[in-house]
Design an enzyme around this catalytic site. Structure first.
Site, PDB file in Angstrom:
ATOM      1  N   GLY A   1      -6.256 -17.298 -12.586  1.00 10.09           N
ATOM      2  CA  GLY A   1      -5.003 -16.966 -13.238  1.00 10.09           C
ATOM      3  C   GLY A   1      -5.127 -16.311 -14.589  1.00 10.09           C
ATOM      4  CG  LEU A   2      -6.878 -17.688 -17.654  1.00  8.31           C
ATOM      5  CD1 LEU A   2      -7.922 -18.477 -18.403  1.00  8.31           C
ATOM      6  CD2 LEU A   2      -5.634 -17.524 -18.505  1.00  8.31           C
ATOM      7  NE  ARG A   3      -5.750  -8.593 -14.663  1.00  3.81           N
ATOM      8  CZ  ARG A   3      -5.095  -7.427 -14.683  1.00  3.81           C
ATOM      9  NH1 ARG A   3      -3.798  -7.392 -14.844  1.00  3.81           N
ATOM     10  NH2 ARG A   3      -5.758  -6.295 -14.561  1.00  3.81           N
TER      11      ARG A   3
ATOM     12  CG  HIS B   1     -13.356  -6.237  -2.723  1.00  8.99           C
ATOM     13  ND1 HIS B   1     -13.850  -7.104  -1.762  1.00  8.99           N
ATOM     14  CD2 HIS B   1     -12.361  -5.551  -2.106  1.00  8.99           C
ATOM     15  CE1 HIS B   1     -13.192  -6.937  -0.640  1.00  8.99           C
ATOM     16  NE2 HIS B   1     -12.283  -5.992  -0.821  1.00  8.99           N
TER      17      HIS B   1
ATOM     18  NE  ARG C   1      -6.431  -9.686 -26.719  1.00  9.14           N
ATOM     19  CZ  ARG C   1      -6.376  -9.811 -28.026  1.00  9.14           C
ATOM     20  NH1 ARG C   1      -6.996  -8.924 -28.807  1.00  9.14           N
ATOM     21  NH2 ARG C   1      -5.718 -10.812 -28.574  1.00  9.14           N
TER      22      ARG C   1
ATOM     23  CB  SER D   1      -4.620 -13.208  -8.104  1.00  6.29           C
ATOM     24  OG  SER D   1      -3.692 -13.132  -9.165  1.00  6.29           O
TER      25      SER D   1
ATOM     26  CE1 TYR E   1      -4.578  -7.304  -7.404  1.00 10.06           C
ATOM     27  CE2 TYR E   1      -3.266  -9.099  -8.297  1.00 10.06           C
ATOM     28  CZ  TYR E   1      -4.485  -8.551  -8.010  1.00 10.06           C
ATOM     29  OH  TYR E   1      -5.635  -9.230  -8.323  1.00 10.06           O
TER      30      TYR E   1
ATOM     31  CG  ASP F   1     -13.428   3.487  -2.681  1.00 15.97           C
ATOM     32  OD1 ASP F   1     -12.743   2.448  -2.856  1.00 15.97           O
ATOM     33  OD2 ASP F   1     -12.991   4.640  -2.903  1.00 15.97           O
ATOM     34  CG  MET F   2     -14.201  -2.900  -0.599  1.00 23.79           C
ATOM     35  SD  MET F   2     -14.933  -2.962   1.057  1.00 23.79           S
ATOM     36  CE  MET F   2     -16.535  -3.696   0.685  1.00 23.79           C
TER      37      MET F   2
END
Length: 231
Positions: free
Chosen positions: A211-213, A115, A215, A165, A178, A87-88
């Protein structure tokens, strides 16, 4: 959207590696530490390295998901593969992960930092507690991993790949902590690249901007915001 993301990932991977002098055999036996390897971009990167015969250490938060990816990598031809759940958000995790990779592989040729802690939306994301968590996962752990792995990468004249990102280049509403972490990544690794050049240290640094995520990732961000401890 997910198809576009994976298409973009493939283009990213081969844009980075594919030039007139690229030999796929150069990754045969390459020692790779890959973070965030249990799903999404990290999972697909693990499969690319496995197909090319790299020696892998994979890490992510969830052990069960890591085990699935490790099994798939073995089927794809990974010559040597290990995993460590970490767990970072814990300041101790980067040191444990890098030491594990050095012990298992005997050194590193590639450090791939992928990550991330999801970008929550809304006003609660600006709380000090949420910001500290995001900075540890998305910035400080990257710095820790890099610092600890850099001596080995220097010895091997290796490569450092940072998956970042678009929010580290273009600010967006409801993503302040973020976005701040991602802007800081760009500054840190840009400066580090110059410092290594001045010192004649032959370690390549590549920052990949996605740049894409899909749903599912967006929905997870909303669920993350709803955690009571972030209130």
């Amino acid at each position: 959207m997910k198809v576009l993301l994976l298409t973009g990932l493939g283009a990213l991977f081969f844009t980075y590696y594919w030039d007139d002098h690229f030999d796929p055999a150069s990754l045969q036996g390459a020692r790779v530490l890959l973070t965030g390897a249990s799903a999404g971009v990290g999972e697909e990167l693990a499969y690319h390295y496995a197909r090319l015969g790299s020696h892998l250490v994979l890490t992510a938060h969830t052990e069960a998901l890591l085990q699935k990816v490790v099994g798939n990598c073995r089927k794809l031809g990974a010559a040597k593969i290990f995993y460590i759940a970490a767990d970072m958000a814990s300041p101790q995790a980067p040191g444990q992960v890098v030491q594990f990779a050095l012990d298992k592989l005997g050194g590193l040729d590639y450090l791939v930092l992928n990550h991330f802690g999801g970008a929550p939306v809304g006003t609660r994301a600006r709380s000090a507690q949420a910001t500290r968590w995001l900075l540890q996962v998305n910035l400080l752990s990257y710095v820790q991993l890099t610092s600890l792995a850099l001596p080995s990468l220097t010895d091997s004249q290796g490569s450092l790949v940072v998956v970042s990102s678009l929010l580290g280049r273009v600010p967006s509403s409801f993503s302040a902590p973020y976005s701040a972490a991602k802007f800081a990544l760009d500054g840190f690794f840009g400066s580090l690249r110059r410092e290594l050049g001045v010192q004649d240290v032959n370690v390549a640094i590549t920052v990949c901007v996605l740049g894409l995520r899909d749903r599912a990732s967006a929905a997870e961000g909303v669920r993350w915001l709803q955690r009571p401890e972030l209130g």
